[in-house]
Design an enzyme around this catalytic site. Structure first.
Site, PDB file in Angstrom:
ATOM      1  N   SER A 114      -9.544   1.694   2.960  1.00 48.87           N
ATOM      2  CA  SER A 114      -8.664   2.440   2.036  1.00 48.87           C
ATOM      3  C   SER A 114      -7.925   1.520   1.401  1.00 48.87           C
ATOM      4  O   SER A 114      -7.206   2.135   0.359  1.00 48.87           O
ATOM      5  CB  SER A 114      -8.146   3.527   2.872  1.00 48.87           C
ATOM      6  OG  SER A 114      -7.265   3.108   3.830  1.00 48.87           O
ATOM      7  N   SER A 169      -9.562  -0.570   7.347  1.00 46.65           N
ATOM      8  CA  SER A 169      -8.933  -0.736   5.842  1.00 46.65           C
ATOM      9  C   SER A 169      -8.341  -1.801   5.199  1.00 46.65           C
ATOM     10  O   SER A 169      -8.012  -1.805   4.181  1.00 46.65           O
ATOM     11  CB  SER A 169      -8.046   0.488   5.553  1.00 46.65           C
ATOM     12  OG  SER A 169      -8.840   1.905   5.525  1.00 46.65           O
ATOM     13  N   LYS A 214       1.074  -1.279  -0.074  1.00 47.16           N
ATOM     14  CA  LYS A 214      -0.074  -0.195   0.045  1.00 47.16           C
ATOM     15  C   LYS A 214       0.822   1.089  -0.090  1.00 47.16           C
ATOM     16  O   LYS A 214       1.944   1.140   0.725  1.00 47.16           O
ATOM     17  CB  LYS A 214      -0.878  -0.130   1.120  1.00 47.16           C
ATOM     18  CG  LYS A 214      -1.907   1.181   1.206  1.00 47.16           C
ATOM     19  CD  LYS A 214      -2.855   0.883   2.456  1.00 47.16           C
ATOM     20  CE  LYS A 214      -3.820   1.960   2.433  1.00 47.16           C
ATOM     21  NZ  LYS A 214      -4.609   1.620   3.962  1.00 47.16           N
TER      22      LYS A 214
HETATM   23  N1  GLN Z   1     -12.581   4.001   6.482  1.00 46.53           N
HETATM   24  C1  GLN Z   1     -12.413   4.545   7.551  1.00 46.53           C
HETATM   25  C2  GLN Z   1     -11.786   5.728   7.816  1.00 46.53           C
HETATM   26  O1  GLN Z   1     -12.310   6.436   6.468  1.00 46.53           O
HETATM   27  C3  GLN Z   1     -11.115   3.486   7.974  1.00 46.53           C
HETATM   28  C4  GLN Z   1      -9.867   3.884   7.125  1.00 46.53           C
HETATM   29  C5  GLN Z   1      -8.475   2.955   7.647  1.00 46.53           C
HETATM   30  O2  GLN Z   1      -8.863   2.005   8.317  1.00 46.53           O
HETATM   31  N2  GLN Z   1      -7.378   3.400   7.069  1.00 46.53           N
HETATM   32  O3  GLN Z   1     -11.309   6.326   8.452  1.00 46.53           O
END
Ligand code: GLN
Length: 489
Positions: free
Chosen positions: A153, A177, A78
């Protein structure tokens, strides 16, 4: 069996020698490049190596145990995890072209075990989002259906594994994510216990919630990858001196023994109104499979579930507003052109460099930490966070593990939730609690609804990652379900 779909197929081929390795490596690169083609590209990668590294033999260069052996295995990382050579952009215009002077501990460990980095994967800017649509470099699409999001994400890593480019990938999870995109793309995703994998070199979003996690197409492969990256690191004071048991412990040798008489808690709050009917049916079938295998299903209650999401959306932005203060146009990333004063440098560099969602989080975080609001929001959220922890502690007094849906719906359509942030935030409703509590949690593909993958989530007490992986491997073997590689069907 597809050459790139599992660690064992890759290992077998690489053991044949240099020619086989090079052939496999070019196949992986060719597939990665193909994801950029067509009218609706999958766009899993933000950068790719030009060519694979030279053959380094069939043994791990740093002579690890056989289970740690990832010689010749292509992996995707990532793009908020630092690598040498390839840029680390965090999906942000702010860091476009930025190349880190050091590699993350997790990345270094993969390379020491013989793996090679094929490229960096797309993400919501700084990890903020649930669909990978918040990337400054365009969205990633779901390999199972290109009209749909891959989740987020870590959408790029999930898509790269689902599309058969790499057998394993790294992602990060602050609120879900890894599990959420893994579930939506039909692959395995593991968020280990907080402190299990070093965060050194993971660009900070919300430090008390950030985790490095892994994606793979099977539980044993995810366990083997996790084993390589896990373990204490003197560069991260929150990493713990505790090694993960060998991945072989999670091989599905005797699924019935692992599941027999195992008490599996089923949290009522994860089966409420927000759970889509199609997803519920698939999860209930998996519960039935657990029961048939001899597991004892026991109802448990996690009353804090309803407030966990609000708690997360106070704590995470608060920490993010502090962490992202370092992007000031001076120390990191881009500086706005033709600025005359210091404050103009800050305002314009940040104004032009960050996307809307990141700005929303910084505003929200700064607000809840401001003197008049601190008690009403931030301290209150910390109290709720403690309740989340207490709920899990209570549930684990009777249950060895919890089983629940990973996401309330299957992958949604591109654009569907982009104009309604609160709707988008709900995609994490079943994943944030494990991040708030720091407990290990993972998802495995358990079936599909109308052709779209559905994930089943397992959660265990802190530091019981091995047990979670063993139960997951047993359930995976018992279900015998693997979501088809994109294009395979
Ligand atoms: N979707 C969640 C957020 O927007 C979690 C994102 C993540 O785990 N990086 O914060």
């Amino acid at each position: 069996m597809d050459a790139l779909s599992s660690l064992s197929t890759v290992r077998e081929l690489v053991s044949l020698g240099e020619d086989a390795y090079l052939e496999l490596a070019s196949l992986a690169l060719e597939r990665a490049r193909e994801l950029e083609n067509g009218e609706a590209p999958i766009h899993a990668f933000l950068s790719l190596v030009e060519e694979p590294p030279p053959f380094r033999g069939t043994l791990s260069p740093v002579g690890g145990a056989a289970a740690k052996h990832l010689a010749g295995v292509p992996v995707a990382i990532k793009d908020n995890i630092c690598t040498l050579g390839l840029p680390t952009t965090c999906g942000s215009k702010f860091l476009k072209g930025y190349v880190s002077p050091y590699a993350a501990t997790a990345v270094r460990r993969l390379e020491e075990a013989g793996a090679w980095i094929i490229g960096k994967t797309n993400l919501d800017e700084f990890g903020m989002g649930s669909s990978t649509e918040n990337s400054a470099f365009g969205p990633t699409r779901n390999p199972a259906n290109r009209e749909r999001v891959p989740g987020g994400s870590s959408g790029g890593s999930a898509a790269a594994v689902a599309a058969g480019v790499v057998p394993a990938a790294l992602g990060s999870s602050t609120g879900g994510s890894v599990r959420q995109p893994a579930a939506m793309c039909g692959v395995v995703g593991v968020k280990p216990t907080y402190g299990r994998v070093s965060r050194y070199g993971l660009v900070a979003f919300a430090s008390s919630l950030d985790h490095v996690g892994v994606f793979a197409r099977s539980v044993p492969d995810a366990a083997a990858t996790l084993e390589v990256v896990a373990g204490p690191d003197r560069r991260d004071a929150t990493s713990r001196r505790l090694d993960l048991a060998p991945a072989s412990a999670s091989s599905p040798r005797e699924p019935s023994e692992v599941l027999k008489n195992r008490s599996i808690g089923v949290p009522a709050e994860y089966f409420g109104d927000e759970l889509d009917y199609g997803v519920r049916r698939v999860v209930e079938r998996a519960l039935e499979t657990l029961r048939e295998a001899g597991a004892r299903l026991i109802p448990v209650s996690l009353p804090s579930t309803a407030t966990a999401l609000s708690c997360y959306y106070v704590v995470a932005p608060a920490e993010a507003s502090a962490n992202l203060a370092r992007f000031d146009g001076i120390r990191y990333g881009r500086r706005a052109d033709r600025v005359r004063t210091l404050s103009e440098t800050y305002f314009r560099s940040r104004g032009e460099g960050f996307g809307d969602e990141v700005k929303r989080r910084i505003l929200l975080g700064t607000h809840v930490l401001s003197a008049p609001q601190y008690e009403a929001y931030y301290l209150r959220a910390l109290e709720l966070r403690r309740r989340v922890l207490e709920d899990f502690e209570r549930a684990f007094r009777t249950a060895d593990a919890l089983f629940a849906p990973t996401t309330p719906t299957v992958a949604f359509r591109l654009g569907e939730k982009q104009s309604t942030p609160a709707e988008m935030y709900r995609a994490d409703i079943f994943t944030v609690a494990a991040n708030l509590a720091g407990i290990p949690a993972m998802t495995i593909p358990i079936g599909d609804d109308g052709g779209m993958p559905v994930g089943g989530q397992l959660m265990c007490p802190a530091w019981e990652d091995e047990k979670m992986l063993r139960i997951a491997a047993a359930l995976e073997a018992r279900l015998g379900y693997v979501h088809p590689l994109a294009g395979e069907a």
